[in-house]
Design an enzyme around this catalytic site. Sequence first.
Site, short mmCIF file in Angstrom:
data_model
loop_
_atom_site.label_atom_id
_atom_site.label_comp_id
_atom_site.label_asym_id
_atom_site.label_seq_id
_atom_site.Cartn_x
_atom_site.Cartn_y
_atom_site.Cartn_z
N SER A 135 0.85 -1.20 0.00
CA SER A 135 0.00 0.00 0.00
C SER A 135 0.88 1.25 0.00
CB SER A 135 -0.88 0.01 1.26
OG SER A 135 -1.55 1.25 1.38
N TYR A 148 -1.90 0.40 10.56
CA TYR A 148 -1.87 -0.08 9.16
C TYR A 148 -0.53 0.28 8.54
CZ TYR A 148 -3.62 -0.87 4.37
OH TYR A 148 -3.81 -1.31 3.07
N1 LIG Z 1 -8.73 -0.53 -1.01
C1 LIG Z 1 -7.68 0.22 -0.80
O1 LIG Z 1 -7.79 1.46 -0.74
C2 LIG Z 1 -6.31 -0.40 -0.67
C3 LIG Z 1 -5.21 0.43 -0.86
C4 LIG Z 1 -3.93 -0.12 -0.75
C5 LIG Z 1 -3.78 -1.45 -0.46
N2 LIG Z 1 -4.88 -2.24 -0.26
C6 LIG Z 1 -4.63 -3.66 0.06
O2 LIG Z 1 -5.24 -4.45 -0.95
C7 LIG Z 1 -5.52 -5.73 -0.42
C8 LIG Z 1 -6.95 -6.12 -0.81
O3 LIG Z 1 -7.86 -5.24 -0.20
P1 LIG Z 1 -9.19 -4.73 -0.93
O4 LIG Z 1 -9.03 -3.27 -1.11
O5 LIG Z 1 -9.53 -5.56 -2.08
O6 LIG Z 1 -10.24 -4.90 0.28
P2 LIG Z 1 -11.38 -6.00 0.54
O7 LIG Z 1 -12.41 -5.92 -0.53
O8 LIG Z 1 -11.80 -5.78 1.95
O9 LIG Z 1 -10.60 -7.38 0.38
C9 LIG Z 1 -9.80 -7.93 1.40
C10 LIG Z 1 -9.68 -9.42 1.13
O10 LIG Z 1 -8.80 -9.98 2.12
C11 LIG Z 1 -9.44 -11.12 2.65
N3 LIG Z 1 -8.99 -11.40 4.01
C12 LIG Z 1 -9.05 -10.59 5.09
N4 LIG Z 1 -8.59 -11.23 6.18
C13 LIG Z 1 -8.22 -12.48 5.76
C14 LIG Z 1 -7.69 -13.61 6.40
N5 LIG Z 1 -7.44 -13.61 7.73
N6 LIG Z 1 -7.44 -14.73 5.68
C15 LIG Z 1 -7.71 -14.75 4.35
N7 LIG Z 1 -8.21 -13.70 3.68
C16 LIG Z 1 -8.48 -12.58 4.38
C17 LIG Z 1 -10.92 -10.84 2.58
O11 LIG Z 1 -11.68 -12.04 2.53
P3 LIG Z 1 -12.47 -12.72 3.74
O12 LIG Z 1 -13.03 -11.62 4.59
O13 LIG Z 1 -13.52 -13.52 3.01
O14 LIG Z 1 -11.48 -13.57 4.43
C18 LIG Z 1 -11.00 -10.13 1.23
O15 LIG Z 1 -11.09 -11.07 0.20
C19 LIG Z 1 -5.27 -5.64 1.07
O16 LIG Z 1 -4.00 -6.19 1.38
C20 LIG Z 1 -5.26 -4.14 1.34
O17 LIG Z 1 -4.48 -3.81 2.48
C21 LIG Z 1 -6.13 -1.75 -0.37
#
Ligand SMILES: NC(=O)c1ccc[n+]([C@@H]2O[C@H](COP(=O)([O-])OP(=O)(O)OC[C@H]3O[C@@H](n4cnc5c(N)ncnc54)[C@H](OP(=O)(O)O)[C@@H]3O)[C@@H](O)[C@H]2O)c1
Length: 251
Positions: A135, A148
């Site tokens: 991130s 975070y």
């Molecule tokens: N959205 C943003 O602004 C942003 C920006 C920078 C980086 N990111 C990073 O991008 C990645 C994906 O996030 P996203 O934005 O797509 O958000 P999201 O829609 O909330 O997706 C997060 C995913 O991680 C899974 N997850 C959470 N805890 C877990 C666990 N203990 N074991 C296995 N899976 C788990 C969730 O699935 P379940 O709940 O079904 O387990 C979900 O599929 C993350 O690493 C996040 O930090 C996001």
Amino acid sequence: MDERTTRPVAVVTGASSGIGAATARALAADGWEVVVGARRADRIEAVAAETGGRGHPLDVTDPASVDAFVAAVPECRLLVNNAGGALGWATVAEADDDDWRTMYETNVLGTVRMVRGLLPALEASGDGHVVTVGSIAGHEPYPFGAGYNAAKFAVRAVSGVLRQELLGRPVRVSEIDPGMVETEFSLVRFGGDTERAAKVYEGVTPLQAEDVAECVRWVASRPSHVNVDQLIVLARDQAGARQIHRRPDNG
Ligand SMILES: NC(=O)c1ccc[n+]([C@@H]2O[C@H](COP(=O)([O-])OP(=O)(O)OC[C@H]3O[C@@H](n4cnc5c(N)ncnc54)[C@H](OP(=O)(O)O)[C@@H]3O)[C@@H](O)[C@H]2O)c1
């Protein structure tokens, strides 16, 4: 021959929503057999069915769950460590230990466990690749984000160390570091508060999950001798972790 055996295998963690689900779709369209994991089994099954891949329940904070997942993936050429996210919005003075612990367990140890489990298969493939979703929060600290920030700074450290430790072996190590992406990320961060989550994207045109998925697909499709170490991708409306342009008419 079964078509499956001819496609290289890509594991995508956290593929039940957002960036992970979009990445599974993009990789499948690029010819990968995707193996998807996350805790919400129904969603994982749906993504697996949609992408012609396989799905297994996975909780990256649980070593036994990671072991069971890894045992179901004897061959693997690409690991996308995407499972993760943020919890809470608190000053360091008011840090919540449980939130910090969960963020570290999910983003950092979860990534480490997956790498440790799949590294033998990645190396044995002769052309392995670990792509981790970090991130902008792993580059720039910001007020109320320390838990975070600390986790994503650590994720970046792990990728950097791994790249050095694997030097000379056939495994690439890449990190993709997005800014704000409109997914369930903010809903999770704010404990299901839809109004608060919606405010994050107010007046802004954020990245969509597909934009980041396309970065993963591109990084993974470079020739084997090319390692994209880090790729920072932000919306045009964002110039840093907290530098965000909001249009008042939209907000
Ligand atoms: N959205 C943003 O602004 C942003 C920006 C920078 C980086 N990111 C990073 O991008 C990645 C994906 O996030 P996203 O934005 O797509 O958000 P999201 O829609 O909330 O997706 C997060 C995913 O991680 C899974 N997850 C959470 N805890 C877990 C666990 N203990 N074991 C296995 N899976 C788990 C969730 O699935 P379940 O709940 O079904 O387990 C979900 O599929 C993350 O690493 C996040 O930090 C996001």
